[in-house]
Every structure is written in C-alpha cells, then in structure tokens.
Design a protein around this motif. Structure first.
Motif, PDB file in Angstrom:
ATOM      1  N   GLU A 149     -22.548 -13.544  -5.705  1.00 15.74           N
ATOM      2  CA  GLU A 149     -22.155 -12.473  -6.637  1.00 15.74           C
ATOM      3  C   GLU A 149     -21.484 -13.063  -7.867  1.00 15.74           C
ATOM      4  O   GLU A 149     -21.772 -12.657  -9.008  1.00 15.74           O
ATOM      5  CB  GLU A 149     -21.210 -11.512  -5.919  1.00 15.74           C
ATOM      6  CG  GLU A 149     -20.620 -10.434  -6.798  1.00 15.74           C
ATOM      7  CD  GLU A 149     -19.608  -9.574  -6.054  1.00 15.74           C
ATOM      8  OE1 GLU A 149     -18.758  -8.947  -6.726  1.00 15.74           O
ATOM      9  OE2 GLU A 149     -19.646  -9.523  -4.802  1.00 15.74           O
ATOM     10  N   ASN A 150     -20.594 -14.022  -7.671  1.00 14.81           N
ATOM     11  CA  ASN A 150     -19.884 -14.642  -8.793  1.00 14.81           C
ATOM     12  C   ASN A 150     -20.681 -15.769  -9.435  1.00 14.81           C
ATOM     13  O   ASN A 150     -20.559 -16.010 -10.641  1.00 14.81           O
ATOM     14  CB  ASN A 150     -18.528 -15.170  -8.310  1.00 14.81           C
ATOM     15  CG  ASN A 150     -17.607 -14.052  -7.859  1.00 14.81           C
ATOM     16  OD1 ASN A 150     -17.554 -12.999  -8.486  1.00 14.81           O
ATOM     17  ND2 ASN A 150     -16.889 -14.259  -6.774  1.00 14.81           N
ATOM     18  N   TYR A 152     -23.814 -15.816  -9.985  1.00 15.19           N
ATOM     19  CA  TYR A 152     -24.829 -15.266 -10.896  1.00 15.19           C
ATOM     20  C   TYR A 152     -24.353 -15.312 -12.343  1.00 15.19           C
ATOM     21  O   TYR A 152     -25.140 -15.571 -13.256  1.00 15.19           O
ATOM     22  CB  TYR A 152     -25.171 -13.827 -10.513  1.00 15.19           C
ATOM     23  CG  TYR A 152     -26.220 -13.224 -11.416  1.00 15.19           C
ATOM     24  CD1 TYR A 152     -27.571 -13.461 -11.191  1.00 15.19           C
ATOM     25  CD2 TYR A 152     -25.865 -12.454 -12.525  1.00 15.19           C
ATOM     26  CE1 TYR A 152     -28.544 -12.939 -12.042  1.00 15.19           C
ATOM     27  CE2 TYR A 152     -26.822 -11.932 -13.370  1.00 15.19           C
ATOM     28  CZ  TYR A 152     -28.156 -12.171 -13.131  1.00 15.19           C
ATOM     29  OH  TYR A 152     -29.099 -11.669 -13.972  1.00 15.19           O
ATOM     30  N   ARG A 153     -23.072 -15.094 -12.553  1.00 16.80           N
ATOM     31  CA  ARG A 153     -22.548 -15.074 -13.925  1.00 16.80           C
ATOM     32  C   ARG A 153     -22.679 -16.440 -14.589  1.00 16.80           C
ATOM     33  O   ARG A 153     -22.806 -16.543 -15.808  1.00 16.80           O
ATOM     34  CB  ARG A 153     -21.088 -14.627 -13.899  1.00 16.80           C
ATOM     35  CG  ARG A 153     -20.905 -13.211 -13.386  1.00 16.80           C
ATOM     36  CD  ARG A 153     -19.440 -12.783 -13.373  1.00 16.80           C
ATOM     37  NE  ARG A 153     -19.291 -11.441 -12.860  1.00 16.80           N
ATOM     38  CZ  ARG A 153     -19.158 -11.139 -11.573  1.00 16.80           C
ATOM     39  NH1 ARG A 153     -19.135 -12.104 -10.681  1.00 16.80           N
ATOM     40  NH2 ARG A 153     -19.035  -9.890 -11.177  1.00 16.80           N
ATOM     41  N   GLN A 156     -27.180 -17.283 -13.858  1.00 16.09           N
ATOM     42  CA  GLN A 156     -28.188 -16.308 -14.275  1.00 16.09           C
ATOM     43  C   GLN A 156     -29.512 -16.541 -13.544  1.00 16.09           C
ATOM     44  O   GLN A 156     -30.588 -16.270 -14.085  1.00 16.09           O
ATOM     45  CB  GLN A 156     -28.413 -16.369 -15.790  1.00 16.09           C
ATOM     46  CG  GLN A 156     -27.181 -16.052 -16.613  1.00 16.09           C
ATOM     47  CD  GLN A 156     -26.773 -14.587 -16.509  1.00 16.09           C
ATOM     48  OE1 GLN A 156     -27.531 -13.700 -16.840  1.00 16.09           O
ATOM     49  NE2 GLN A 156     -25.559 -14.337 -16.045  1.00 16.09           N
ATOM     50  N   VAL A 161     -30.410 -11.831  -7.206  1.00 14.00           N
ATOM     51  CA  VAL A 161     -30.365 -10.388  -6.947  1.00 14.00           C
ATOM     52  C   VAL A 161     -31.417  -9.963  -5.917  1.00 14.00           C
ATOM     53  O   VAL A 161     -31.090  -9.219  -4.978  1.00 14.00           O
ATOM     54  CB  VAL A 161     -30.495  -9.585  -8.259  1.00 14.00           C
ATOM     55  CG1 VAL A 161     -30.666  -8.098  -7.968  1.00 14.00           C
ATOM     56  CG2 VAL A 161     -29.255  -9.814  -9.123  1.00 14.00           C
ATOM     57  N   ALA A 182     -21.982  -6.340  -4.248  1.00 11.95           N
ATOM     58  CA  ALA A 182     -22.457  -7.396  -5.147  1.00 11.95           C
ATOM     59  C   ALA A 182     -23.476  -6.874  -6.142  1.00 11.95           C
ATOM     60  O   ALA A 182     -23.439  -7.209  -7.329  1.00 11.95           O
ATOM     61  CB  ALA A 182     -23.049  -8.548  -4.329  1.00 11.95           C
ATOM     62  N   SER A 185     -21.733  -4.997  -8.814  1.00 16.30           N
ATOM     63  CA  SER A 185     -20.963  -5.892  -9.673  1.00 16.30           C
ATOM     64  C   SER A 185     -21.855  -6.648 -10.644  1.00 16.30           C
ATOM     65  O   SER A 185     -21.534  -6.785 -11.830  1.00 16.30           O
ATOM     66  CB  SER A 185     -20.181  -6.881  -8.797  1.00 16.30           C
ATOM     67  OG  SER A 185     -19.510  -7.841  -9.585  1.00 16.30           O
ATOM     68  N   ILE A 186     -22.994  -7.139 -10.151  1.00 15.77           N
ATOM     69  CA  ILE A 186     -23.918  -7.880 -11.016  1.00 15.77           C
ATOM     70  C   ILE A 186     -24.572  -6.939 -12.022  1.00 15.77           C
ATOM     71  O   ILE A 186     -24.689  -7.239 -13.213  1.00 15.77           O
ATOM     72  CB  ILE A 186     -24.971  -8.617 -10.168  1.00 15.77           C
ATOM     73  CG1 ILE A 186     -24.297  -9.694  -9.314  1.00 15.77           C
ATOM     74  CG2 ILE A 186     -26.048  -9.229 -11.059  1.00 15.77           C
ATOM     75  CD1 ILE A 186     -25.208 -10.344  -8.298  1.00 15.77           C
TER      76      ILE A 186
END
Length: 261
Positions: A149-150, A152-153, A156, A161, A182, A185-186
């Motif tokens: 979840e974190n 991904y930031r 990318q 997902v 998650a 959040s994304i």
C-alpha cells in the motif's frame, strides 16, 4: 557513531548527514549486521523504556535513522528483503491492538520497522512482496498488503493494485479488510476496484470487511457511482457502524451531483 548523524527533525545538519550517508555506503554489506540488529533488538528493556517518555523517543529516533541508513545503503541491502518480509508477520496481531499504547508499540516495533525499511527499498521489494501475497501464512499476506500500500507511492508499479484486488477474496478476514483499506488509500483503477469493493459491501460475511470497503468507496468519491446501489443498501444494515460508514460514502459519491451541496 555515523548512524546518529543521519538527518532527522526540522533543521538537520546536512553536512553531517552527507558524511554519514557516505560512511554507510562505504561500509556496504558490512553495515547490514549492525542495521539488522537495530531492527530486532531495543537499546533498553521494555520495562526501562516504558518508565521514560524520553527513552521511548530516543528509540523512535534510532529507528528512523535505521530506515535512513538502509535507504542510503541501497542495493547492497536488498539481500535482506526475504528476512524483512518474514518480520512482517506480527503486524497481523498488532492490528487487533491499539497502536497508541506504549506496550503495543514495543511488542510490534521490529515488525513495524521492517515494513518501513521495505518501503524505502521501493521497486526492489515489489517482486518479493507480490510473491508474499501468495504465502500460506495469512500473517505474511497481511503484512505484505500493508507494505505494498505504501510502496505504491514510491514505485508506481502497475502490478500492485491488481494483486491486492485479488486479496479481497482471501480466505482470511483480516487480509480482506486490509486489502480493502489499501485499495481506498491508493485510489487508482476505479473501473476495477470500485465494482470489487461494492461486491464486498453486498456479500462479505464479515462486518469489518464491509466497513473497510465502504470507507474505501468513500475515498473514491464520485468515481464510485456504480457502487451507489450497494452503498445505499448498506445504509439499512443491522450494524450501526456500517450504516454510518455507508451514509458517509453516499455523501462522498454524490458530492458532485446537483442539489447535494
């Protein structure tokens, strides 16, 4: 020690920080045992730490500097990714306790710190974490979802997902709700995430999963319009918390509709 010079706080000494980063990189793999030891042990016993807020703050500062050291070390530390993923398992148990309680923080500190280190490793950790989503142990699957979840930031990575989306059908309740959280959040791929979350709202047998699915749909806002029938139905759920989350989601989804402001 060079670790103590890594940047922290509002006005760090960047000259010392740069020298510390250079020292970490110069040590290369020789720094790994020191850093891993900082993850798995505390400088004080739990009893001593709990007696003093200052001691706990000092431990949290040390943990932040450990994360910075791993980030500075870069690829030389990537051999530790499997070990760090294994340390995620206690987060499954931590989810049932209050993270604001000092005892809880101490009990699960190593697991939390391992997750933070994996996050700063970014793209290098993605493949192992995606594989971890298929592990038999639900505790590992749970921890991997939270880190992805974190991550991904930073990365990318477009595989993250869809992989988390599959976990909405996981046999474990906690893995399902953390996956719903998650996705909200994304907040991307609404065309596939929203229908899947709506399905959770309609059919998941666990109220906790339905609640997190509703909170996720709220974050998608007007992009979640196709989920509105499922969300509206949830406003009459027998569970008062679910009814409240559903009402909030309805407001968010209808935010751009005429007459809703």
């Amino acid at each position: 020690m060079w670790l103590n010079d890594l940047a922290y706080g509002r006005y760090p000494d960047m000259e010392k920080h740069s020298a510390a980063v250079k020292a970490v990189r110069g040590m290369g793999v020789d720094a790994i045992p020191i850093l891993m030891n900082r993850i798995t042990t505390t400088s004080e016993s739990p009893t001593q730490l709990l007696r003093s807020e200052l001691k706990r703050d000092a431990q949290m500062l040390q943990d932040t500097q450990t994360v910075s050291a791993f980030e500075a070390l870069g690829p030389a530390s990537h051999s530790e990714i499997p070990t760090l993923i294994g340390l995620l398992a206690p987060q499954y148990d931590a989810a049932g306790e209050s993270p604001t309680e000092p005892e809880c923080w101490l009990k699960y500190r190593s697991s939390d710190l391992a997750g933070r280190v994996l996050e700063v490793m970014g793209a290098a950790a993605v493949n192992p974490l995606l594989k971890a989503l298929e592990e038999k142990d639900p505790r590992i699957r749970f921890g991997a979802v939270g880190v992805l979840e974190n991550t991904y930031r930073r990365s990318q990575d477009d595989r993250i997902v869809p992989a988390i989306l599959k976990r909405l059908r996981d046999e474990d309740t906690q893995v399902r709700w953390v996956s719903a959280r998650a996705l909200g959040s994304i907040g991307v791929l609404s065309e596939t995430c929203v229908p899947a979350l709506a399905e959770c709202v309609r059919n998941d047998p666990e109220g906790n999963v339905r609640s997190y699915a509703l909170m996720a749909l709220k974050k998608f806002g007007p992009r979640a319009k196709v989920a509105l029938p499922a969300v509206m139905a949830a406003t009459t759920d027998e569970n008062s918390d679910i009814r409240s989350y559903a009402r909030d989601a309805v407001k968010a989804i209808q935010a751009d509709a005429p007459g809703t402001r």
